[in-house]
Design a protein around this motif. Structure first.
Motif, short mmCIF file in Angstrom:
data_model
loop_
_atom_site.label_atom_id
_atom_site.label_comp_id
_atom_site.label_asym_id
_atom_site.label_seq_id
_atom_site.Cartn_x
_atom_site.Cartn_y
_atom_site.Cartn_z
N UNK A 1 0.82 -1.22 0.00
CA UNK A 1 0.00 0.00 0.00
C UNK A 1 0.85 1.26 0.00
N UNK A 2 1.87 1.34 0.87
CA UNK A 2 2.69 2.54 0.95
C UNK A 2 1.99 3.64 1.74
N UNK A 3 2.71 4.76 1.93
CA UNK A 3 2.14 5.88 2.64
C UNK A 3 1.06 6.57 1.80
N UNK A 4 0.03 7.07 2.50
CA UNK A 4 -1.02 7.83 1.84
C UNK A 4 -0.78 9.31 2.08
N UNK A 5 -1.78 10.13 1.85
CA UNK A 5 -1.65 11.59 1.97
C UNK A 5 -1.18 11.96 3.37
N UNK A 6 0.03 12.51 3.47
CA UNK A 6 0.61 12.83 4.77
C UNK A 6 0.11 14.14 5.35
N UNK A 7 -0.81 14.80 4.67
CA UNK A 7 -1.40 16.02 5.20
C UNK A 7 -2.66 15.73 6.01
N UNK A 8 -3.04 14.45 6.08
CA UNK A 8 -4.24 14.07 6.82
C UNK A 8 -3.86 13.33 8.09
N UNK A 9 -4.79 13.29 9.05
CA UNK A 9 -4.56 12.55 10.28
C UNK A 9 -4.31 11.07 10.00
N UNK A 10 -5.05 10.52 9.04
CA UNK A 10 -4.90 9.11 8.72
C UNK A 10 -3.49 8.81 8.21
N UNK A 11 -3.01 9.65 7.28
CA UNK A 11 -1.68 9.44 6.72
C UNK A 11 -0.60 9.61 7.77
N UNK A 12 -0.75 10.61 8.64
CA UNK A 12 0.24 10.84 9.69
C UNK A 12 0.25 9.70 10.71
N UNK A 13 -0.92 9.13 10.97
CA UNK A 13 -0.99 8.00 11.91
C UNK A 13 -0.25 6.79 11.35
N UNK A 14 -0.40 6.53 10.06
CA UNK A 14 0.33 5.43 9.43
C UNK A 14 1.84 5.66 9.55
N UNK A 15 2.29 6.89 9.26
CA UNK A 15 3.72 7.21 9.35
C UNK A 15 4.22 7.06 10.79
N UNK A 16 3.44 7.57 11.74
CA UNK A 16 3.84 7.50 13.15
C UNK A 16 3.98 6.05 13.61
N UNK A 17 3.03 5.19 13.21
CA UNK A 17 3.09 3.77 13.56
C UNK A 17 4.29 3.09 12.89
N UNK A 18 4.57 3.48 11.66
CA UNK A 18 5.69 2.90 10.91
C UNK A 18 7.02 3.20 11.60
N UNK A 19 7.13 4.39 12.20
CA UNK A 19 8.39 4.81 12.83
C UNK A 19 8.47 4.42 14.31
N UNK A 20 7.49 3.69 14.79
CA UNK A 20 7.49 3.26 16.19
C UNK A 20 8.72 2.42 16.51
#
Length: 230
Positions: A1-20
């Motif tokens: 899937x990859x990262x989605x729109x990083x300007x949204x809460x959903x996209x930022x949540x995916x990124x934050x979880x990925x960098x955990x």
């Protein structure tokens, strides 16, 4: 899937979880993957809501001027990186249960998916517009660097007090002189090691060194021994 729109809460949540459990987007050192995601963010994530993403953003920011030297393919979009699949539903109201998927062919009452898609798109546009307005009104952060410089005299007879005074007499908008000390280099000669803070857009360290070396009565040469972004 990859990262989605990083300007949204959903996209930022995916990124934050990925960098955990990761320090970088891929591998064990900064690459073009980090550069691509960093550029897509536009600004630092909220540290309270997305602590892992905020920590990563601050760290990668120290490489911003060296992005071109990082390993990897700089032409790839940020969306090619990230998880192959995410547990986060971008539109939770649409996330079907397993039993509902099995009964998909016998939906007796129809579906309002199109209406929900339109609502999700409208919500996304509303959040993007709020972000744009917030970005426009946010004051720009002044980029600064802490520099440690060595200034070498001609010989052991050079007046080091006068040398330091001449160096500190150099004034520039965006330049602040800090602490200093004399460091022995041998044969009774001591060099001046001095700290300074510069605003990156206003002060060129190369031009500053040239100006210091014009103090030919005292200065033989100068070197930048350390430089760190604030």
């Amino acid at each position: 899937m990859g990262f989605t729109d990083l300007l949204t809460d959903a996209g930022l949540t995916v990124l934050n979880n990925w960098l955990l459990t990761r320090s970088y987007i891929t591998g064990y050192a900064p690459t073009q993957a980090d550069a691509a995601v960093f550029k897509a963010l536009k600004d630092s994530p909220d540290g309270e809501k997305y602590p892992n993403a905020a920590r990563w953003y601050k760290h990668i920011g120290t490489y911003e001027h060296d992005f071109a030297t990082l390993a990897g393919d700089a032409s790839k979009a940020y969306t090619v990186y990230g998880p192959e699949a995410t547990e986060l539903a971008v539109n939770p109201a649409k996330a079907p249960a397993a039993e509902e998927e099995e009964d998909e062919d016998v939906d007796l009452f129809g579906s309002d998916d199109e209406e929900e898609d339109a609502a999700a798109a409208a919500e996304r546009e509303r959040r993007l517009e709020e972000y744009r307005k917030k970005k426009e009104n946010k004051p720009k952060t002044t980029a600064k660097s802490v520099v440690t410089m060595d200034v070498k005299p001609w010989d052991d007879e050079t007046d080091m007090v006068a040398l330091e005074a001449a160096v500190r007499a150099i004034e520039k908008d965006g330049l602040v002189w800090g602490a200093s000390k004399l460091v022995p280099v041998g044969y009774g000669i001591k060099k001046l090691q001095i700290n300074l803070v510069v605003e990156d857009e206003k002060v060129s360290t190369t031009e500053l060194q040239e100006q210091i070396e014009e103090l030919e009565e005292y200065v033989q040469s100068s070197d930048i021994v350390a430089m760190q972004k604030l």
